[in-house]
Design a protein around this motif. Structure first.
Motif, PDB file in Angstrom:
ATOM      1  N   LYS A  22       0.823  -0.863   0.285  1.00 10.73           N
ATOM      2  CA  LYS A  22       0.212  -0.023   0.331  1.00 10.73           C
ATOM      3  C   LYS A  22       0.770   1.492   0.272  1.00 10.73           C
ATOM      4  O   LYS A  22       0.216   2.655   0.553  1.00 10.73           O
ATOM      5  CB  LYS A  22      -1.036   0.303   0.837  1.00 10.73           C
ATOM      6  N   SER A  59      -8.675   4.933  -5.128  1.00 12.70           N
ATOM      7  CA  SER A  59      -9.545   3.915  -5.010  1.00 12.70           C
ATOM      8  C   SER A  59      -8.631   2.193  -5.134  1.00 12.70           C
ATOM      9  O   SER A  59      -8.321   2.617  -5.967  1.00 12.70           O
ATOM     10  CB  SER A  59     -10.760   4.261  -5.710  1.00 12.70           C
ATOM     11  N   ASN A  60      -9.483   1.432  -5.704  1.00 15.60           N
ATOM     12  CA  ASN A  60      -9.044  -0.006  -5.943  1.00 15.60           C
ATOM     13  C   ASN A  60      -9.211  -0.194  -7.026  1.00 15.60           C
ATOM     14  O   ASN A  60      -8.146  -0.290  -8.326  1.00 15.60           O
ATOM     15  CB  ASN A  60      -9.811  -1.086  -4.999  1.00 15.60           C
ATOM     16  N   LYS A  61      -9.821   0.461  -7.472  1.00 15.56           N
ATOM     17  CA  LYS A  61      -9.628   0.873  -9.441  1.00 15.56           C
ATOM     18  C   LYS A  61      -9.160   1.778 -10.080  1.00 15.56           C
ATOM     19  O   LYS A  61      -7.933   0.551 -10.844  1.00 15.56           O
ATOM     20  CB  LYS A  61     -11.168   1.742  -9.380  1.00 15.56           C
ATOM     21  N   ARG A  63      -5.698   1.806  -8.345  1.00 15.49           N
ATOM     22  CA  ARG A  63      -4.755   1.586  -8.794  1.00 15.49           C
ATOM     23  C   ARG A  63      -4.096   0.004  -9.435  1.00 15.49           C
ATOM     24  O   ARG A  63      -3.249   0.046 -10.161  1.00 15.49           O
ATOM     25  CB  ARG A  63      -4.919   0.593  -6.767  1.00 15.49           C
ATOM     26  N   ARG A  64      -5.976  -0.281  -9.819  1.00 12.00           N
ATOM     27  CA  ARG A  64      -5.586  -1.400 -10.464  1.00 12.00           C
ATOM     28  C   ARG A  64      -5.587  -1.210 -11.503  1.00 12.00           C
ATOM     29  O   ARG A  64      -4.714  -1.158 -12.666  1.00 12.00           O
ATOM     30  CB  ARG A  64      -7.259  -1.899 -10.659  1.00 12.00           C
TER      31      ARG A  64
END
Length: 97
Positions: A22, A59-61, A63-64
């Motif tokens: 992270k 956000s997770n999106k 980051r991906r």
């Protein structure tokens, strides 16, 4: 001694590894995970990821997809002042003697 390793070491290593993923301080979070018997791991699990360049939360999106809104805005401001490269390079008009 084995019990100490299980109750202290494994949560410390897991917390440090998650903190590294992270983009946070793995040593500090690993130490907290070691001392708090894994409570730091639970807290860190709910914290957002950070951008590698600017350390803003993602956000997770994002980051991906490896996109950061703050870095994109900064890149657009920087590249606005750079002249585009021409499609061709003109021939030299100077002749050798």
């Amino acid at each position: 001694m084995f019990v100490d390793l299980v109750f202290f070491g494994i949560p410390g290593i897991a917390t440090g590894g998650l903190a590294y993923r992270k983009n946070r301080s793995a040593l500090a979070w690993g130490t907290l995970g070691f001392l708090s018997l894994g409570m730091a791991l639970i807290v860190l699990a709910f914290m957002p990821f950070r951008c590698e360049r600017c350390s803003n939360p993602l956000s997770n999106k994002q980051r991906r997809e490896k996109t950061c809104p703050a870095c994109e805005e900064l890149d657009q401001e920087v590249y606005a002042f750079i002249d585009p490269i021409p499609d061709y390079i003109p021939e030299s008009t100077r002749k050798l003697a």
